[in-house]
Enzyme design. Structure first.
Site, PDB file in Angstrom:
ATOM      1  N   ARG A  55     -14.664  12.336   3.150  1.00 22.16           N
ATOM      2  CA  ARG A  55     -14.426  11.747   1.827  1.00 22.16           C
ATOM      3  C   ARG A  55     -15.739  11.469   1.083  1.00 22.16           C
ATOM      4  NH1 ARG A  55      -9.764   7.425   2.263  1.00 22.16           N
ATOM      5  NH2 ARG A  55      -9.861   7.696   0.007  1.00 22.16           N
ATOM      6  N   SER A  69     -11.779   3.552 -10.165  1.00 25.75           N
ATOM      7  CA  SER A  69     -11.745   3.256  -8.733  1.00 25.75           C
ATOM      8  C   SER A  69     -12.049   1.785  -8.456  1.00 25.75           C
ATOM      9  CB  SER A  69     -12.758   4.130  -7.988  1.00 25.75           C
ATOM     10  OG  SER A  69     -12.948   3.611  -6.691  1.00 25.75           O
ATOM     11  N   ASP A 105      -1.698   4.982  -5.044  1.00 26.45           N
ATOM     12  CA  ASP A 105      -1.356   5.243  -3.641  1.00 26.45           C
ATOM     13  C   ASP A 105       0.107   5.632  -3.443  1.00 26.45           C
ATOM     14  OD1 ASP A 105      -3.922   4.752  -2.832  1.00 26.45           O
ATOM     15  OD2 ASP A 105      -3.569   2.632  -2.399  1.00 26.45           O
TER      16      ASP A 105
END
Ligand code: S3P
Length: 746
Positions: free
Chosen positions: A433, A478, A626
Site C-alpha cells: 500500500r 483521506s 469502506d
C-alpha cells in the site's frame, strides 16, 4: 512434490548410518526407512540391547558391531549421541576413512559441536552439516522411536561458510522427507535462541524445585502447591544427565541470557520492594500479551497457519432472511485512536467497547512495544496508562502493523516527532500500500523517513528531528493522512493545518478534544498547535457502522428481513452508506439517537426493500469509502444500473476493491464494468460460484452477504483477514439468519 513421494521415486541416499539409537536417532532412522528414503539404514549404538531392539522394531535394516564397520560405504552419518559424547565420537570418526560421506548431528547446542569437530578433524569438515531437531518426548530410548516424531516440528540447520551446499541440501531434504519444517540459522544465533527459550526455562524449573525442596526438607511444602507450580515446574522432571550436558555445552549463551534475566529479576524485586505497582503491571500485561501471542503461534502450527498461509474458505449457502437485534463489534477507527491518544495522555484512559480485531490489537502491541502499560482487552475493556506526549520509549525492534493501514499511517506522524528511530512493517497486503501520501508531507515538516520501493512499507523513521508546522492541502480525501499530520502537529513548532478536498471521518479531531486538547475546525480546514496536553479520559466505542453495513445490505436484499443494529456510531462523516442505501430505496430508520463520549450513536432498523440502481453522488464517496464492496452487492440485487465515479481510492485499499469486486460479481453472472475511478453494475440474478477475497476482509464479508440472493452456493477464498475488523462475523451472521460458515481445512 512432497518429500515422501520424492523419496519413493528414487532413494535420496544409498547408505545412511545412524550412530546413537536413542529416541532422536531411532526416530530419524525409522522415519527415513519407512519413507524408503535410503537404500539401507545401518545403526550403531554402544549398547548391544539397543542394537538388537533397533533391528527387532524395524528402526534400522541392520546394526553394525563397531563404528568402523557401520561407516564403511556410508553416504550420510547421523550423529545422534548425547552432546558430551560428541567429542569422543568425532575423534573416532576423524580416524576413519569416511570417503565423501556427509556428517550431520542433532545436538541441542551447536557452537560446542562445531568447535569439537574442528578440533577433531584439524578444521571444520566441509561435508559436516550441524543440525538440531526441536522435538522430543517424555519417553526415551530406541523403544520410543517414532517415524513421525519430527512431523511439523522445526529442525534448525546451522551451516558454516565452508559447508558444502550439496551436503546442506541433502540433509535438508532428509529432514523434509520426515515432514519437518527445516530452517537455516547462524550457529551463534541458534545457541542464543535455544538458551533463551529452552535452556533458561529448564534451569529455572530445576533451580526452583530444588530451592524449595532443600529449604523444606520433608517436602511438606509441596502438599500446598497447586496447578501453577505443577505447570511451571513440569520440565524439572526431564533427564538430569542430558541437561547437565546441555548446560556445559552451551555455557556462554546460557550465561548471557541468565545475566539478562537476573537483571530483570532484580528490577522486579525492586518494584515489589518500592511498591511500584505500575512497573509490575507493565511487566505482567506485556508478558500476558506475549504469552498469548505465543500460544497463537503454537495453535498456528496445528491450525491457524493452515488458515493464514493456505486458504480460509467461507461457504455461503443461498437464501435466508435476517431477524433480531444485533450488536456488531466496536468501531475500528475509534479503537485505534483510543489507544494512540490514551498512550500520549497524562493519566489513565478507560476504554469500553474496544474492537478486539487484529488491526486494533496491532496498535496496542505497538504502544506496548514503546513502553506503555495497557491492560486488556477483556470483553472490550482496555485500560491505558498514559505516558504523556514525551513518554514513549524506543521499541526493541520493528513495530509490526499486520494488515492495518490506519496503524501505520497514523503512527508514522507520531513517530516522526519522537526522539528515537523506528521501523514500521506489515503483512503482504499492507506492504503493497502507498505510504508516500504520508511520507511526503511529513518530510515537508522536517521528518526524515525512508520508504521501501515505490513508496511502500517498510517505513524507517529517524528520531530526534525538529518538525515545523505547515499548512497542507490534501490531494486526496483521506482521514488517515489528515490524522497523521495532526498527530505530528502536536509536536511541531507553530501551527499545523490540513485542508481536505471533501469531508473525511473526524474521529481524531473529536477525540483530541475529548482528551482536552484544543483543535480548531474552520470549514474544511483543521488546525492544531503544540504546547497543550492530553488528559486521560473515558471512551465508549460505538459499534462500527462499517461492520453494521454488511447487515444493512443483507437485511435490505433478503426478503422478509427485519433487524435492529444496536448502538451504531452515526458520525455524519461515516453515514454515507445509509444515505446511498436510502437513495436506492432501502427501508432504514434511526431509533434512539443519542451522543456517547462525543460521538453520535443510534439503533438502526433495517427492513427488506426492493432496491433500485442509482448514480451514486460523488459527495457521498468519502463518507462511505469502506462500505463500497457491500454496496456493490446491493447494486447487483437492485433493479437497473448503478454507477460509481470519483472513487479511485478504492483501488489502494486492502485490495483493489473495484477490480476484485468486479471479478467476483462477474463470476456470479452480474454485469460489472470497472472504470478507472469506479464501476458500473447492472442489477441481475446472482448465480453460484467461486470467488476470491484476495485477503481483503470487506470483500470476504460482502460475498457472504451476496449469497442471500444467489441461485447456489458461493465459495469464497482467502477469508482469514475477516479477523482484522470483525472477528465474530460468522457467529453473528449465523445468528441473524445467514447461512455462511467456514470450510473445514482438509
Ligand atoms: C480510516 C480512514 C480511511 C478508511 C480506513 C480507516 C481511519 O482510510 O478507509 O478503513 O481510521 O482514519 P483513508 O484515510 O485511506 O481514506
Amino acid at each position: 512434490m512432497s518429500g515422501a513421494r520424492e523419496a519413493m521415486a528414487a532413494p535420496l541416499v544409498g547408505r545412511l548410518v545412524v550412530v546413537g539409537l536413542g529416541l532422536i536417532g531411532g526416530s530419524f532412522a525409522k522415519g527415513l526407512r519407512e519413507a524408503k528414503a535410503c537404500r539401507e539404514v545401518v545403526g550403531f549404538d554402544l549398547n548391544p540391547r539397543s542394537r538388537e531392539l533397533a533391528v527387532e522394531l524395524g528402526v534400522v535394516d541392520r546394526c553394525a558391531e563397531s563404528l568402523e564397520e557401520a561407516c564403511r560405504g556410508a553416504e550420510v552419518v547421523q550423529m545422534a549421541v548425547p552432546i558430551l559424547a560428541m567429542e569422543r565420537l568425532l575423534e573416532q570418526l576423524a580416524g576413519l576413512d569416511l570417503g565423501d560421506a556427509i556428517l550431520t548431528d542433532v545436538g541441542s547446542a551447536k557452537g560446542s559441536v562445531v568447535r569439537r569437530a574442528a578440533a577433531a578433524f584439524g578444521r571444520m569438515p566441509d561435508r559436516f552439516v550441524p543440525g538440531h531437531p526441536i522435538a522430543g518426548s517424555e519417553q526415551s530410548g530406541v523403544t520410543a522411536a517414532d517415524g513421525s516424531l519430527f512431523r511439523r516440528h522445526k529442525v534448525i540447520l546451522t551451516p558454516l561458510a565452508e559447508t558444502d551446499p550439496d551436503a546442506l541440501e541433502l540433509v535438508h531434504r532428509l529432514w523434509a522427507t520426515l515432514d519437518a519444517h527445516v530452517e537455516h540459522m547462524d550457529v551463534v544465533r541458534h545457541d542464543e535462541v535455544l538458551a533463551a527459550t529452552s535452556h533458561l526455562p529448564h534451569l529455572l524449573a530445576f533451580g526452583l524445585v530444588d530451592s524449595l525442596a532443600r529449604r523444606h526438607e520433608n517436602l511438606e511444602i509441596f502438599r500446598y502447591a497447586a496447578g501453577g507450580f505443577r505447570d511451571f515446574t513440569r520440565i524439572a522432571g526431564s533427564d538430569p544427565v542430558m541437561w547437565h550436558d546441555i548446560f556445559l555445552a552451551n555455557r556462554e549463551a546460557v550465561l548471557h541470557t541468565l545475566d539478562d534475566f537476573r537483571a530483570d529479576l532484580d528490577e522486579l524485586r525492586a518494584a515489589i520492594d518500592q511498591q511500584d505497582g505500575r512497573k509490575l503491571l507493565g511487566v505482567f500485561t506485556r508478558a500476558q500479551a506475549a504469552r498469548e501471542h505465543f500460544s497463537k503461534i503454537l495453535a498456528r502450527r496445528a491450525y491457524v497457519d493452515v488458515m493464514h498461509s493456505k486458504d480460509l474458505i467461507f461457504i455461503a449457502q443461498p437464501g435466508g432472511h435476517l431477524k433480531g437485534r444485533l450488536r456488531v463489534p466496536g468501531d475500528k477507527s475509534i479503537s485505534h485512536r483510543s489507544i494512540m491518544l490514551g498512550s500520549l495522555a497524562e493519566g489513565t484512559t478507560e476504554v469500553e467497547g474496544f474492537l478486539e480485531g487484529e488491526d486494533a490489537l496491532a496498535t496496542i502491541q505497538a504502544f506496548r512495544d514503546m513502553g506503555v502499560v495497557i491492560e486488556g482487552p477483556q470483553q472490550g475493556n482496555v485500560t491505558v496508562h498514559g505516558v504523556g506526549l514525551h513518554g514513549l520509549k524506543a521499541p526493541a525492534g520493528p513495530l509490526y502493523m499486520g494488515n492495518s493501514g490506519t496503524s501505520m499511517r497514523l503512527l508514522s506522524g507520531l513517530l516522526a516527532a519522537q526522539s528515537f528511530d523506528t521501523e514500521l512493517s506489515g503483512d503482504a497486503s499492507l506492504s503493497k500500500r502507498p505510504m508516500n501520501r504520508v511520507a511526503k508531507p511529513l518530510r515537508e515538516m522536517g521528518a526524515v523517513i525512508e520508504t521501501g520501493a515505490d513508496g511502500r512499507p517498510p517505513l524507517r523513521i529517524k528520531g530526534g528531528q525538529r518538525l515545523s508546522g505547515m499548512h497542507y492541502d490534501m490531494p486526496m480525501a483521506s482521514a488517515q493522512v489528515k490524522s497523521c499530520l495532526l498527530l505530528a502537529g502536536l509536536y511541531a513548532q507553530g501551527e499545523t493545518s490540513v485542508t481536505e478536498p471533501a469531508p473525511t471521518r473526524d474521529h481524531t479531531e473529536r477525540m483530541l478534544r475529548g482528551f482536552g486538547y484544543p483543535v480548531k475546525v474552520d470549514g474544511s480546514t483543521v488546525t492544531v498547535e503544540p504546547g497543550h496536553k492530553l488528559t486521560g479520559t473515558r471512551i465508549e466505542v460505538p459499534a462500527d457502522i462499517s461492520s453494521a453495513a454488511f447487515f444493512m445490505v443483507a437485511a435490505s436484499i433478503a426478503e422478509a428481513s427485519d433487524i435492529v443494529l444496536e448502538h451504531v456510531g452515526i458520525n455524519p462523516t461515516r453515514t454515507g452508506v445509509i444515505d446511498i442505501l436510502k437513495l436506492m430505496g432501502a427501508d432504514i430508520s434511526l431509533e434512539n439517537q443519542r451522543e456517547v463520549g462525543g460521538e453520535p450513536v443510534a439503533d438502526i432498523r433495517v427492513r427488506s426493500a426492493q432496491l433500485k440502481g442509482i448514480d451514486i453522488p460523488e459527495a457521498l464517496v468519502p463518507l462511505a469509502i469502506d462500505e463500497f464492496p457491500v454496496l456493490f452487492v446491493a447494486a447487483a440485487c437492485a433493479h437497473g444500473r448503478t454507477t460509481l465515479r470519483g472513487a479511485e481510492e478504492l483501488r489502494v485499499k486492502e485490495s483493489d476493491r473495484i477490480q476484485v469486486m468486479a471479478d467476483g460479481l462477474t463470476t456470479l453472472g452480474i454485469k460489472a464494468e470497472p472504470t478507472p475511478d469506479g464501476i458500473v453494475i447492472e442489477g441481475g440474478r446472482l448465480g453460484a460460484g467461486e470467488v476470491w477475497a484476495h485477503g481483503d476482509h470487506r470483500i470476504a464479508m460482502s460475498f457472504s452477504v451476496a449469497a442471500l440472493r444467489s441461485a447456489g452456493v458461493i465459495r469464497i477464498h482467502d477469508c482469514a483477514n475477516v479477523a482484522t475488523s470483525f472477528p465474530n462475523f460468522l457467529a453473528l451472521a449465523q445468528r441473524a439468519g445467514m447461512q455462511v460458515r467456514m470450510e473445514e481445512p482438509s
